[in-house]
Scaffold this motif. Structure first.
Motif, PDB file in Angstrom:
ATOM      1  N   GLN A  23      -5.342  21.284  13.637  1.00 29.74           N
ATOM      2  CA  GLN A  23      -4.497  22.471  13.518  1.00 29.74           C
ATOM      3  C   GLN A  23      -3.090  22.200  14.061  1.00 29.74           C
ATOM      4  O   GLN A  23      -2.105  22.635  13.470  1.00 29.74           O
ATOM      5  CB  GLN A  23      -5.130  23.639  14.271  1.00 29.74           C
ATOM      6  CG  GLN A  23      -4.394  24.948  14.095  1.00 29.74           C
ATOM      7  CD  GLN A  23      -4.496  25.477  12.675  1.00 29.74           C
ATOM      8  OE1 GLN A  23      -5.534  25.354  12.041  1.00 29.74           O
ATOM      9  NE2 GLN A  23      -3.410  26.017  12.170  1.00 29.74           N
ATOM     10  N   TYR A  24      -2.984  21.462  15.157  1.00 32.39           N
ATOM     11  CA  TYR A  24      -1.671  21.127  15.707  1.00 32.39           C
ATOM     12  C   TYR A  24      -0.878  20.254  14.748  1.00 32.39           C
ATOM     13  O   TYR A  24       0.334  20.412  14.591  1.00 32.39           O
ATOM     14  CB  TYR A  24      -1.818  20.420  17.054  1.00 32.39           C
ATOM     15  CG  TYR A  24      -2.330  21.331  18.144  1.00 32.39           C
ATOM     16  CD1 TYR A  24      -1.615  22.471  18.519  1.00 32.39           C
ATOM     17  CD2 TYR A  24      -3.522  21.060  18.811  1.00 32.39           C
ATOM     18  CE1 TYR A  24      -2.076  23.309  19.509  1.00 32.39           C
ATOM     19  CE2 TYR A  24      -3.994  21.892  19.801  1.00 32.39           C
ATOM     20  CZ  TYR A  24      -3.268  23.021  20.156  1.00 32.39           C
ATOM     21  OH  TYR A  24      -3.724  23.849  21.136  1.00 32.39           O
ATOM     22  N   LEU A  39      -1.206  20.185  11.457  1.00 33.47           N
ATOM     23  CA  LEU A  39      -0.799  21.019  10.325  1.00 33.47           C
ATOM     24  C   LEU A  39       0.370  21.929  10.703  1.00 33.47           C
ATOM     25  O   LEU A  39       1.292  22.123   9.906  1.00 33.47           O
ATOM     26  CB  LEU A  39      -1.984  21.855   9.829  1.00 33.47           C
ATOM     27  CG  LEU A  39      -3.095  21.083   9.117  1.00 33.47           C
ATOM     28  CD1 LEU A  39      -4.261  22.003   8.808  1.00 33.47           C
ATOM     29  CD2 LEU A  39      -2.572  20.434   7.851  1.00 33.47           C
ATOM     30  N   ASN A  40       0.331  22.462  11.905  1.00 36.45           N
ATOM     31  CA  ASN A  40       1.442  23.293  12.362  1.00 36.45           C
ATOM     32  C   ASN A  40       2.732  22.476  12.470  1.00 36.45           C
ATOM     33  O   ASN A  40       3.813  22.961  12.143  1.00 36.45           O
ATOM     34  CB  ASN A  40       1.116  23.933  13.709  1.00 36.45           C
ATOM     35  CG  ASN A  40       0.129  25.068  13.581  1.00 36.45           C
ATOM     36  OD1 ASN A  40      -0.081  25.597  12.496  1.00 36.45           O
ATOM     37  ND2 ASN A  40      -0.498  25.433  14.692  1.00 36.45           N
ATOM     38  N   GLY A  41       2.620  21.257  12.923  1.00 36.12           N
ATOM     39  CA  GLY A  41       3.786  20.376  13.016  1.00 36.12           C
ATOM     40  C   GLY A  41       4.381  20.089  11.641  1.00 36.12           C
ATOM     41  O   GLY A  41       5.600  20.118  11.462  1.00 36.12           O
ATOM     42  N   TRP A  42       3.515  19.814  10.668  1.00 32.22           N
ATOM     43  CA  TRP A  42       3.992  19.560   9.309  1.00 32.22           C
ATOM     44  C   TRP A  42       4.616  20.816   8.703  1.00 32.22           C
ATOM     45  O   TRP A  42       5.619  20.743   7.988  1.00 32.22           O
ATOM     46  CB  TRP A  42       2.869  19.060   8.410  1.00 32.22           C
ATOM     47  CG  TRP A  42       2.565  17.614   8.626  1.00 32.22           C
ATOM     48  CD1 TRP A  42       1.481  17.078   9.240  1.00 32.22           C
ATOM     49  CD2 TRP A  42       3.381  16.505   8.239  1.00 32.22           C
ATOM     50  NE1 TRP A  42       1.568  15.720   9.266  1.00 32.22           N
ATOM     51  CE2 TRP A  42       2.720  15.328   8.653  1.00 32.22           C
ATOM     52  CE3 TRP A  42       4.603  16.400   7.590  1.00 32.22           C
ATOM     53  CZ2 TRP A  42       3.245  14.067   8.430  1.00 32.22           C
ATOM     54  CZ3 TRP A  42       5.130  15.133   7.362  1.00 32.22           C
ATOM     55  CH2 TRP A  42       4.458  13.988   7.790  1.00 32.22           C
ATOM     56  N   LEU A  43       4.045  21.967   9.013  1.00 32.24           N
ATOM     57  CA  LEU A  43       4.599  23.218   8.514  1.00 32.24           C
ATOM     58  C   LEU A  43       5.988  23.475   9.087  1.00 32.24           C
ATOM     59  O   LEU A  43       6.914  23.848   8.366  1.00 32.24           O
ATOM     60  CB  LEU A  43       3.671  24.384   8.850  1.00 32.24           C
ATOM     61  CG  LEU A  43       4.141  25.770   8.416  1.00 32.24           C
ATOM     62  CD1 LEU A  43       4.247  25.849   6.904  1.00 32.24           C
ATOM     63  CD2 LEU A  43       3.190  26.825   8.934  1.00 32.24           C
ATOM     64  N   VAL A  44       6.148  23.259  10.371  1.00 30.64           N
ATOM     65  CA  VAL A  44       7.456  23.430  11.002  1.00 30.64           C
ATOM     66  C   VAL A  44       8.453  22.436  10.427  1.00 30.64           C
ATOM     67  O   VAL A  44       9.603  22.793  10.134  1.00 30.64           O
ATOM     68  CB  VAL A  44       7.342  23.283  12.537  1.00 30.64           C
ATOM     69  CG1 VAL A  44       8.710  23.195  13.185  1.00 30.64           C
ATOM     70  CG2 VAL A  44       6.552  24.452  13.115  1.00 30.64           C
TER      71      VAL A  44
END
Length: 64
Positions: free
Chosen positions: A3-4, A6-11
């Motif tokens: 999840q971390y 994926l959140n990094g890639w989203l940001v």
């Protein structure tokens, strides 16, 4: 952990999108500035406000 990542890639994708939009807006404004600056012609600006918003400044506004 996944999840971390994926959140990094989203940001990162959002930051890249904002940068691309900013670059595009800057390029559009940069190409539009000479045309906008030439509309005034360095002459008298009074009386052209409302008329220029409705019609091209070349004909009607200068004859008014």
């Amino acid at each position: 952990m996944r999840q971390y990542m994926l959140n990094g890639w989203l940001v990162a994708a959002l930051v890249a999108l904002v940068c691309l939009l900013g670059i595009t807006a800057y390029a559009e404004v940069k190409t539009d500035l000479p045309r906008t600056a030439s509309l005034g012609g360095g002459g008298d600006i009074e009386g052209q406000g409302a008329i220029c918003d409705l019609a091209p400044c070349g004909g009607i506004a200068r004859n008014a």
